[in-house]
Design a protein around this motif. Structure first.
Motif, PDB file in Angstrom:
ATOM      1  N   ARG A  19       0.806  -1.214   0.000  1.00 39.28           N
ATOM      2  CA  ARG A  19       0.000   0.000   0.000  1.00 39.28           C
ATOM      3  C   ARG A  19       0.846   1.274   0.000  1.00 39.28           C
ATOM      4  NH1 ARG A  19      -5.235  -1.104   0.442  1.00 39.28           N
ATOM      5  NH2 ARG A  19      -5.877  -3.108   1.371  1.00 39.28           N
ATOM      6  N   GLN A  20       0.258   2.298  -0.631  1.00 38.89           N
ATOM      7  CA  GLN A  20       0.855   3.626  -0.620  1.00 38.89           C
ATOM      8  C   GLN A  20       0.492   4.338   0.689  1.00 38.89           C
ATOM      9  OE1 GLN A  20       0.666   5.753  -4.411  1.00 38.89           O
ATOM     10  NE2 GLN A  20      -0.409   4.008  -5.345  1.00 38.89           N
ATOM     11  N   SER A  21       1.075   5.504   0.905  1.00 47.42           N
ATOM     12  CA  SER A  21       0.870   6.214   2.173  1.00 47.42           C
ATOM     13  C   SER A  21      -0.597   6.606   2.381  1.00 47.42           C
ATOM     14  CB  SER A  21       1.748   7.462   2.228  1.00 47.42           C
ATOM     15  OG  SER A  21       1.481   8.316   1.125  1.00 47.42           O
ATOM     16  N   PHE A  26      -0.256   0.035  -4.443  1.00 47.84           N
ATOM     17  CA  PHE A  26       0.634   0.224  -5.578  1.00 47.84           C
ATOM     18  C   PHE A  26       0.203  -0.731  -6.692  1.00 47.84           C
ATOM     19  CE2 PHE A  26       3.598   1.816  -2.274  1.00 47.84           C
ATOM     20  CZ  PHE A  26       3.952   3.030  -2.872  1.00 47.84           C
ATOM     21  N   TYR A  44       6.662  -1.639  -9.288  1.00 49.06           N
ATOM     22  CA  TYR A  44       5.556  -1.157  -8.466  1.00 49.06           C
ATOM     23  C   TYR A  44       5.319   0.326  -8.782  1.00 49.06           C
ATOM     24  CZ  TYR A  44       6.364  -5.601  -6.286  1.00 49.06           C
ATOM     25  OH  TYR A  44       6.510  -6.963  -6.079  1.00 49.06           O
ATOM     26  N   ARG A  46       2.922   3.941  -8.891  1.00 47.47           N
ATOM     27  CA  ARG A  46       1.953   4.720  -8.138  1.00 47.47           C
ATOM     28  C   ARG A  46       0.588   4.741  -8.831  1.00 47.47           C
ATOM     29  NH1 ARG A  46       6.770   7.690  -7.704  1.00 47.47           N
ATOM     30  NH2 ARG A  46       7.445   8.058  -5.555  1.00 47.47           N
ATOM     31  N   ASP A 235       6.848   6.528 -12.683  1.00 45.28           N
ATOM     32  CA  ASP A 235       6.215   6.657 -11.360  1.00 45.28           C
ATOM     33  C   ASP A 235       6.492   5.419 -10.519  1.00 45.28           C
ATOM     34  OD1 ASP A 235       4.660   4.742 -12.610  1.00 45.28           O
ATOM     35  OD2 ASP A 235       2.734   5.604 -11.986  1.00 45.28           O
ATOM     36  N   VAL A 237       8.156   3.118  -7.743  1.00 43.42           N
ATOM     37  CA  VAL A 237       8.773   3.337  -6.428  1.00 43.42           C
ATOM     38  C   VAL A 237       9.792   2.252  -6.102  1.00 43.42           C
ATOM     39  CG1 VAL A 237       6.782   4.579  -5.540  1.00 43.42           C
ATOM     40  CG2 VAL A 237       6.951   2.081  -5.184  1.00 43.42           C
TER      41      VAL A 237
END
Length: 393
Positions: A19-21, A26, A44, A46, A235, A237
């Motif tokens: 998971r993203q913030s 993702f 991965y 965004r 994009d 990560v």
């Protein structure tokens, strides 16, 4: 590449919740070769990497390739080509067949975003400095570097301020790898090979792209298409796996030498469907007391031989006009070798001072109009004219 690496943020296990913030997931992308039974990587994102907002045809027809008929050896002078600009859209097709195409480009600006869905691409940096930016991260490039870009990797070529980036491109239909005989069954470079993992550079720093509705030019088997991406493709990560862009320098290649002449396979760098690549670098010459330290006349009856003279001396071609930046093409069916006078001059020499990149194809090469426009019409007859010149001297 046949060994694992990882960069950036990745989950502890593949295909699991990551998971993203803000709590959203993702977007996981699996990219792989040979129906996912070859090398693969997981990236991965965004944003969803397949979100596109437009599809457009790119009106950039390539030169038609025609047979080398009547069959003739070629000396091409790509420095005389008129165009400069984008390394993707302004490259010149010179030679090719159904398995490989060879281009030349002089980049003076950052290229469009691009991916080749047909096969891997290799670029050799003749001169200049720049950066290969990709979804996997970036690779700094300078004179003498090879850069291998895997199939369907979105990337662009950026040029250092005030520089011209001169690039020789070799485009495969399939994958470009180190020779299989250099590798163990587990993919490690063996002892005694002319380069190894310590010489290879991989992306270690990710590239962050900004903006929306971002155009990406895609090469297919029928031409070029432009996909407009809703989100910038850069994009990512993090990623992990064994398929990614990589680079190594011709200056790190360790030459194989012997008391007598070593044939081109001793200098091999890459293999791909339908062709192999070699390079020739400064090295001690043959040290048998009666050695002739220069290649003999030869006919590689199954291959067309392309040789790019990147740097240093072209001792076997002295007197012909072949020099730095030249490309010679010696097709199957033509006996070629050193020009008159150069064999005698080579005897007693102890060292070669050359950087040359070779492509040996398994099928005949066709020739473009751009290549014919920079063709030295006198070259095919230089063995005869230099023989006459030497005999009358």
């Amino acid at each position: 590449m046949p060994y694992f690496t990882r960069v950036g943020e990745v989950p502890r296990k593949r295909h699991t919740v990551f998971r993203q913030s803000d709590g959203s997931l993702f977007w996981e992308e699996l990219i792989g070769e040979e129906g996912f039974v070859g090398d693969t990587s997981l990236l991965y994102h965004r944003n969803p990497p397949s979100a596109i907002t437009a599809i457009e045809r790119v009106d950039a027809p390539e030169d038609e390739l025609v047979p080398n008929d009547p069959m003739t050896p070629l000396h091409l002078q790509p420095h005389q080509l008129p165009g400069k600009g984008d390394a993707v859209l302004d490259r010149f097709l010179l030679l090719g067949n159904d398995e490989v195409r060879i281009y030349y480009a002089v980049a003076t600006q950052d290229s469009t975003l691009y991916k080749n869905s047909v096969g891997d691409e290799l670029a050799y940096v003749e001169s200049g400095r720049g950066v290969l930016e990709t979804t996997f991260g970036k690779l700094d490039l300078t004179e003498g570097d090879y850069a291998i870009v895997p199939t369907s990797t979105i990337h662009r070529w950026t040029v250092a301020d005030g520089e011209e980036l001169r690039l020789l491109f070799v485009q495969a239909v399939g994958h470009i790898n180190p020779p299989s005989r250099y590798l163990s069954t587990g993919g490690q470079f063996l002892e005694g090979t002319p380069y190894c993992e310590l010489d290879i550079r991989r992306p270690e720093e990710l590239v962050r792209g900004e903006g929306t509705h971002v155009p990406v030019v895609v090469r297919t088997r029928t031409g070029l298409t432009r996909h407009v991406h809703k989100h910038h493709p850069f994009d990512v990560v993090g990623w992990h796996g064994g398929m990614y862009p990589w680079a190594f320098s011709i200056f790190d290649f360790e030459p194989v030498t012997g008391s007598l002449h070593q044939p081109p396979p001793a200098h091999q760098t890459f293999e791909a469907p339908g062709f192999v690549m070699c390079n020739f670098v400064p090295r001690l010459l043959d040290y048998h007391p009666e050695a002739v330290p220069i290649p003999p006349f030869h006919s590689n009856v199954d291959s067309d031989e392309v040789l790019f003279y990147a740097k240093g001396a072209a001792n076997t071609r002295r007197g012909t006009g072949v020099g730095i930046g030249s490309i010679t093409v010696h097709p199957a069916g033509f006996i070629h070798g050193p020009h008159p006078g150069n064999v005698e001059r080579s005897i007693g020499l102890q060292r070669a001072d050359e950087y040359q990149v070779m492509v040996d194809t398994h099928r005949p090469l066709l020739v473009s109009a751009a290549a014919r426009s920079v063709f030295d019409a006198e070259y095919p007859f230089t063995w005869a004219t230099l023989e006459e010149k030497n005999s009358s001297a």
